[in-house]
Write a protein that holds these residues in place. Structure first.
Motif, PDB file in Angstrom:
ATOM      1  N   CYS A  56       3.931   9.484 -13.890  1.00  0.00           N
ATOM      2  CA  CYS A  56       3.395   9.519 -15.773  1.00  0.00           C
ATOM      3  C   CYS A  56       5.084  10.029 -15.816  1.00  0.00           C
TER       4      CYS A  56
ATOM      5  N   GLU B 291       5.341  10.183 -19.749  1.00  0.00           N
ATOM      6  CA  GLU B 291       5.635  11.382 -20.122  1.00  0.00           C
ATOM      7  C   GLU B 291       5.246  12.755 -19.775  1.00  0.00           C
ATOM      8  N   HIS B 292       4.664  12.482 -18.919  1.00  0.00           N
ATOM      9  CA  HIS B 292       4.107  13.764 -18.674  1.00  0.00           C
ATOM     10  C   HIS B 292       5.395  14.516 -17.824  1.00  0.00           C
TER      11      HIS B 292
ATOM     12  N   ARG C  41       3.466   5.328 -19.565  1.00  0.00           N
ATOM     13  CA  ARG C  41       2.469   6.329 -19.915  1.00  0.00           C
ATOM     14  C   ARG C  41       2.114   5.681 -18.458  1.00  0.00           C
ATOM     15  N   GLN C  42       1.190   6.771 -17.768  1.00  0.00           N
ATOM     16  CA  GLN C  42       0.224   5.789 -16.528  1.00  0.00           C
ATOM     17  C   GLN C  42      -0.258   6.960 -16.068  1.00  0.00           C
ATOM     18  N   PRO C  43      -1.830   6.939 -17.102  1.00  0.00           N
ATOM     19  CA  PRO C  43      -2.651   7.386 -16.643  1.00  0.00           C
ATOM     20  C   PRO C  43      -2.954   7.451 -15.131  1.00  0.00           C
TER      21      PRO C  43
ATOM     22  N   SER D 233      -3.004  13.361 -12.703  1.00  0.00           N
ATOM     23  CA  SER D 233      -1.783  13.953 -13.650  1.00  0.00           C
ATOM     24  C   SER D 233      -2.520  14.040 -14.315  1.00  0.00           C
TER      25      SER D 233
ATOM     26  N   CYS E 146      -2.175  17.855 -17.310  1.00  0.00           N
ATOM     27  CA  CYS E 146      -1.003  17.386 -18.098  1.00  0.00           C
ATOM     28  C   CYS E 146      -1.492  18.314 -19.625  1.00  0.00           C
TER      29      CYS E 146
ATOM     30  N   LEU F  67      -0.752  17.299 -22.619  1.00  0.00           N
ATOM     31  CA  LEU F  67      -0.337  16.421 -23.896  1.00  0.00           C
ATOM     32  C   LEU F  67      -2.460  16.151 -23.707  1.00  0.00           C
TER      33      LEU F  67
ATOM     34  N   CYS G 222      -3.474  12.054 -25.521  1.00  0.00           N
ATOM     35  CA  CYS G 222      -3.446  11.575 -24.862  1.00  0.00           C
ATOM     36  C   CYS G 222      -4.239  10.434 -24.855  1.00  0.00           C
TER      37      CYS G 222
ATOM     38  N   ASP H 129      -4.598   7.588 -23.708  1.00  0.00           N
ATOM     39  CA  ASP H 129      -4.472   7.016 -22.883  1.00  0.00           C
ATOM     40  C   ASP H 129      -5.090   7.574 -21.263  1.00  0.00           C
ATOM     41  N   GLY H 130      -4.827   9.221 -21.292  1.00  0.00           N
ATOM     42  CA  GLY H 130      -5.231   9.926 -20.435  1.00  0.00           C
ATOM     43  C   GLY H 130      -6.909   9.886 -20.556  1.00  0.00           C
TER      44      GLY H 130
HETATM   45  S1  SF4 Z   1      -2.573  12.503 -20.675  1.00  0.00           S
HETATM   46 FE1  SF4 Z   1      -1.053  10.763 -20.930  1.00  0.00          FE
HETATM   47  S2  SF4 Z   1       0.781  11.361 -20.985  1.00  0.00           S
HETATM   48 FE2  SF4 Z   1      -0.866  13.372 -19.733  1.00  0.00          FE
HETATM   49  S3  SF4 Z   1      -0.415  12.259 -17.671  1.00  0.00           S
HETATM   50 FE3  SF4 Z   1      -2.018  11.244 -18.179  1.00  0.00          FE
HETATM   51  S4  SF4 Z   1      -1.250   9.222 -19.408  1.00  0.00           S
HETATM   52 FE4  SF4 Z   1       0.669  10.904 -18.792  1.00  0.00          FE
END
Ligand code: SF4
Length: 313
Positions: free
Chosen positions: A70, A72-73, A284-286, A289, A293, A295, A299, A301-302
């Motif tokens: 990911c 963003e992470h 972003r790639q859920p 991780s 993360c 975030l 987040c 998506d996460g």
């Molecule tokens: S929570 Fe969001 S930024 Fe963090 S790893 Fe998952 S998708 Fe990526």
């Protein structure tokens, strides 16, 4: 005649069977090895041309995995702090290193002897782990000793005794190339065996707790690639030894493994440069991780990924 495996537990014998040499000697085609090295050199030269003159990039298995998992992470600040959970691996590796060189005149050390000696040596070092150990309260110190001793005991009980003839080494640092702004680097938990001419005999081992996952195999393939780049003789085998379950998961090193590791590494470096040097916005790639993360709650998506996983578990 004495049985060389006398006194070995079934788990030690099973692990040896997974790691031992079998069949014909493994000799990689020298042309293949040279092509891998030449392709990596050429690719790094192209990547280097995209960097500012004073920029340097450090490429580890962790950075490759994080940027591919990911972006963003990957860009979040690394707020690493020593904790018992992450320090016990480093202390255990030092304890195992001491076991390998323990003088016979001192008799067999217990795991707690080894952990105490490892703690004393690390506390003397100027590295950040030394400062962390020196700042532990007596209760925290006891907790670290206890948890690390479990890890060392699991290793001593379940891993085959490491004969000096195997040339075992712990925490061996590897880096390539030695010049230029981009450096691939790693530190191998345990390796043994030496090449015999062009014959591959080295085995690379990662020690892990927890469950197997695909990233463990990719990390080992990265180490196999690094070893090939540095020594020009690929290792024979790579394996993860899971301390909790006393299982070794091994893969024979192959041309396919090395090519896949090379493509993955180059893809990772390309993305690192795009994100860190060329300011491309991250995607972003859920995935797994998301669980660690920073975030986390912010987040969407996460959160959606994690709630979906919880619903299906
Ligand atoms: S929570 Fe969001 S930024 Fe963090 S790893 Fe998952 S998708 Fe990526």
């Amino acid at each position: 005649m004495n049985d060389p495996l006398e006194g070995w537990s079934p788990v030690q014998q099973r692990t040896l069977n997974v790691l031992r040499r079998g069949g014909d000697p493994v000799i990689f085609n020298p042309e293949f090895v040279e092509n891998v090295r030449a392709e990596m050199r050429e690719a790094l030269n192209h990547f280097a041309a995209r960097l500012d003159p004073d920029e340097e990039i450090w490429v580890s298995k962790h950075r490759i995995a994080s940027v591919l998992e990911c972006e963003e992470h990957h860009l979040q600040p690394d707020e690493f702090e020593w904790t018992t959970a992450n320090a016990k691996g480093t202390i255990a590796h030092r304890a195992i290193e001491l076991l390998l060189s323990w003088p016979p005149r001192l008799g067999d050390p217990t795991p707690i002897d080894l952990v105490d000696q490892a703690l004393a040596r690390l506390a003397d070092e100027s590295r950040s782990i030394g400062q962390w150990i020196n700042g532990l309260s007596p209760a925290e110190d006891a907790d670290v000793r206890g948890q690390t001793a479990v890890r060392v005991t699991q290793f001593v009980e379940n891993f085959p005794p490491l004969s000096p003839r195997w040339a075992p080494v712990t925490e061996a640092s590897v880096r390539w190339p030695n010049i230029g702004p981009i450096t691939l680097a790693g530190k191998v938990d345990l390796l043994f065996g030496r090449p015999n001419g062009r014959e591959s005999r080295k085995v690379i081992i990662d020690l892990k707790t927890g469950r197997p996952n695909a990233r463990h195999r990719q990390d080992l393939a990265f180490y196999a690639l690094l070893e090939t780049l540095v020594r020009e003789v690929p290792p024979r085998k790579v394996a993860t030894f899971y301390l909790d379950s006393a299982e070794a998961h091994a893969d024979d090193v192959s041309e396919r493994m090395l090519e896949t590791a090379m493509r993955r590494t180059l893809d990772g470096i390309h993305r690192i440069i795009e994100l860190e040097s060329e300011n491309r916005p991250p995607t972003r790639q859920p995935g797994v991780s998301c669980r660690w993360c920073p975030l986390g709650e912010s987040c969407h998506d996460g959160l959606a990924y994690l709630s979906g996983r919880l619903a299906t578990n």
